[in-house]
Design a protein around this motif. Sequence first.
Motif, PDB file in Angstrom:
ATOM      1  N   GLY A  91       0.812  -1.215   0.000  1.00 19.36           N
ATOM      2  CA  GLY A  91       0.000   0.000   0.000  1.00 19.36           C
ATOM      3  C   GLY A  91       0.845   1.265   0.000  1.00 19.36           C
ATOM      4  N   ALA A  92       0.205   2.359  -0.445  1.00 23.65           N
ATOM      5  CA  ALA A  92       0.917   3.639  -0.535  1.00 23.65           C
ATOM      6  C   ALA A  92       1.162   4.246   0.844  1.00 23.65           C
ATOM      7  N   SER A  93       0.248   4.009   1.788  1.00 18.10           N
ATOM      8  CA  SER A  93       0.472   4.551   3.141  1.00 18.10           C
ATOM      9  C   SER A  93       1.759   3.977   3.702  1.00 18.10           C
TER      10      SER A  93
ATOM     11  N   ILE B 106       4.801   5.651   2.095  1.00 17.91           N
ATOM     12  CA  ILE B 106       5.126   6.951   2.696  1.00 17.91           C
ATOM     13  C   ILE B 106       5.792   6.723   4.066  1.00 17.91           C
TER      14      ILE B 106
ATOM     15  N   TYR C 295      -4.004  14.378   3.674  1.00 19.10           N
ATOM     16  CA  TYR C 295      -4.400  12.998   3.969  1.00 19.10           C
ATOM     17  C   TYR C 295      -4.006  12.668   5.409  1.00 19.10           C
TER      18      TYR C 295
ATOM     19  N   TYR D 215      -0.495  11.244   7.121  1.00 18.99           N
ATOM     20  CA  TYR D 215       0.840  11.861   7.074  1.00 18.99           C
ATOM     21  C   TYR D 215       1.378  12.216   8.457  1.00 18.99           C
TER      22      TYR D 215
ATOM     23  N   ASN E 192       0.947  16.129  -2.681  1.00 16.62           N
ATOM     24  CA  ASN E 192      -0.043  15.135  -3.094  1.00 16.62           C
ATOM     25  C   ASN E 192      -0.834  15.674  -4.286  1.00 16.62           C
TER      26      ASN E 192
ATOM     27  N   ASN F  30      -6.012  14.494  -2.348  1.00 16.05           N
ATOM     28  CA  ASN F  30      -7.048  14.034  -1.437  1.00 16.05           C
ATOM     29  C   ASN F  30      -7.005  14.971  -0.226  1.00 16.05           C
TER      30      ASN F  30
ATOM     31  N   ASP G 108       3.075  12.066  -3.067  1.00 16.63           N
ATOM     32  CA  ASP G 108       2.001  11.070  -3.015  1.00 16.63           C
ATOM     33  C   ASP G 108       1.164  11.226  -4.284  1.00 16.63           C
TER      34      ASP G 108
ATOM     35  N   VAL H 229      -0.992   8.773  -5.644  1.00 18.33           N
ATOM     36  CA  VAL H 229      -1.826   7.570  -5.743  1.00 18.33           C
ATOM     37  C   VAL H 229      -2.952   7.705  -6.771  1.00 18.33           C
ATOM     38  N   TYR H 230      -3.324   8.959  -7.086  1.00 19.08           N
ATOM     39  CA  TYR H 230      -4.401   9.157  -8.083  1.00 19.08           C
ATOM     40  C   TYR H 230      -3.842   9.573  -9.440  1.00 19.08           C
TER      41      TYR H 230
ATOM     42  N   SER I 162      -0.318   3.806  -5.861  1.00 22.64           N
ATOM     43  CA  SER I 162      -1.142   2.732  -5.295  1.00 22.64           C
ATOM     44  C   SER I 162      -1.956   2.040  -6.377  1.00 22.64           C
TER      45      SER I 162
ATOM     46  N   LYS J 286      -6.022   2.389  -6.094  1.00 20.81           N
ATOM     47  CA  LYS J 286      -6.766   3.423  -6.818  1.00 20.81           C
ATOM     48  C   LYS J 286      -6.734   3.158  -8.317  1.00 20.81           C
TER      49      LYS J 286
ATOM     50  N   LYS K 242      -4.343  -3.570  -1.329  1.00 21.30           N
ATOM     51  CA  LYS K 242      -3.259  -2.931  -0.577  1.00 21.30           C
ATOM     52  C   LYS K 242      -1.882  -3.201  -1.199  1.00 21.30           C
TER      53      LYS K 242
HETATM   54  N1  PMP Z   1      -2.438   8.655  -0.102  1.00 25.11           N
HETATM   55  C1  PMP Z   1      -3.643   9.142  -0.434  1.00 25.11           C
HETATM   56  C2  PMP Z   1      -3.732  10.570  -0.856  1.00 25.11           C
HETATM   57  C3  PMP Z   1      -4.772   8.336  -0.372  1.00 25.11           C
HETATM   58  O1  PMP Z   1      -5.960   8.843  -0.676  1.00 25.11           O
HETATM   59  C4  PMP Z   1      -4.624   7.005   0.046  1.00 25.11           C
HETATM   60  C5  PMP Z   1      -5.834   6.139   0.155  1.00 25.11           C
HETATM   61  N2  PMP Z   1      -5.968   5.431  -0.990  1.00 25.11           N
HETATM   62  C6  PMP Z   1      -3.352   6.528   0.345  1.00 25.11           C
HETATM   63  C7  PMP Z   1      -2.284   7.374   0.281  1.00 25.11           C
HETATM   64  C8  PMP Z   1      -3.124   5.124   0.802  1.00 25.11           C
HETATM   65  O2  PMP Z   1      -3.183   4.203  -0.235  1.00 25.11           O
HETATM   66  P1  PMP Z   1      -3.094   2.642   0.065  1.00 25.11           P
HETATM   67  O3  PMP Z   1      -4.471   2.160   0.309  1.00 25.11           O
HETATM   68  O4  PMP Z   1      -2.468   2.054  -1.151  1.00 25.11           O
HETATM   69  O5  PMP Z   1      -2.229   2.496   1.280  1.00 25.11           O
END
Ligand code: PMP
Length: 380
Positions: free
Chosen positions: A93-95, A98, A119, A122, A164, A168, A196, A198-199, A227, A230, A238
């Motif tokens: 996952g992206a979280s 980071i 988000y 962070y 980002n 988001n 970040d 992810v989108y 990610s 998304k 994840k």
């Molecule tokens: N960064 C942003 C801006 C998000 O909106 C999200 C949620 N999708 C994430 C990170 C985390 O992504 P992931 O579910 O892949 O951990």
Amino acid sequence: MLFPQKHTGADTTIFSVMSALAAEYGAVNLSQGFPDYPIDTRIQEFLAEATVQGFNQYAPMPGLPLLTEQIALQKNKQLNVAIDAGHITICPGASYGIFVALAALLNKGEEVIILEPAYDAYIPAIEINGGIPVPVPLNYPDFSVDWDRLRAAVTTRTRAIIVNTPHNPTGVTWSAPDWQQLADLVAGKDILVISDEVYDQIVFDGQQHHSVLQQEALQEQCVAVFSFGKQFHATGWKIGYTIACPAITKAIRKVHQFIAFSVNTPAQYALGRFMQQFPGEDSCALLNGKRDLLHRLLADTPLKIIAPAAGSYFQVADYSAWKDMPDTAFAQWLTKEAGVATIPLSAFYKDGTDNKLVRFCFAKEDKTLQIAIEKIKAKL
Ligand code: PMP
Ligand code: GLN
């Protein structure tokens, strides 16, 4: 027993809180950012194929070459820059991406600037890794960067800036001049840019995504995070990844190998095979249509769009012409009384700034969006 206070974030994230409230009240859930439509059946088939083909043991620590090579190809094409598959690290996952970047690169007591609304993961990620978050507000109401404020927030202790785009919760995107401003700001300084993105596959109106990876001047001081949740509407998988220069990649893997080590092999295989067989698939048109639908539906309500989303899963709306209450109270009322769950924007500010805004997730079936707005209209 007493446990340490590792961070100043919420005890339970606003996404869990609002999704639970939506379930409790049987509300349409436009709060947490996840699609309610199925994933592509071809990806499901590749997942089944993976287990049959024997992709059931540990993947290599940095990721399955099948997947990292496909990511490199896709990014080369999308961004017109040469990305080496060896600089990609697959993460759960992206979280996590980071988090692991901060864990690898931050010294205790160093400052990390974030642009708010931000988000909600962070600040905890910075604090758990010994850093000090420094929030800088985006301009209101267009959520552009206040470059003077950002410049003024930089000190000798600044180690990183998290950006980002698409953003988001607001859906605002960065342009090439934004990146130029940031590059000028950190030039010659030991400041990392954690971007970040992810989108990155969800940008509307025929516009292009602008990535940190395209900024020549930032190559040695950036980490880009993505990610698949998304990109392929499979948030429950994840799987994400980081892309960075060799020195930063090495530092990230030095930590990653002792936390996750590697990521779900069948899922990596499925994503890699899908990208190999069906390159160039993206979600822009699908999500663009959903954003437009939500805009049309909201036009019939007192909820006002102050900054139209240029990308992402999200649209922010101002409810102040309708109800005079704090955003958290409004989001709860809307869930319980109207049967529509959203996210109050104050959850994305360290100091709880409340501009009477809520975030709608439009990555939903058209029918879901229609039902939600009908429910709101029934309460007017
Ligand atoms: N960064 C942003 C801006 C998000 O909106 C999200 C949620 N999708 C994430 C990170 C985390 O992504 P992931 O579910 O892949 O951990
Ligand atoms: N990124 C998703 C959102 O913004 C939620 C992720 C999560 O629930 N942790 O809604």
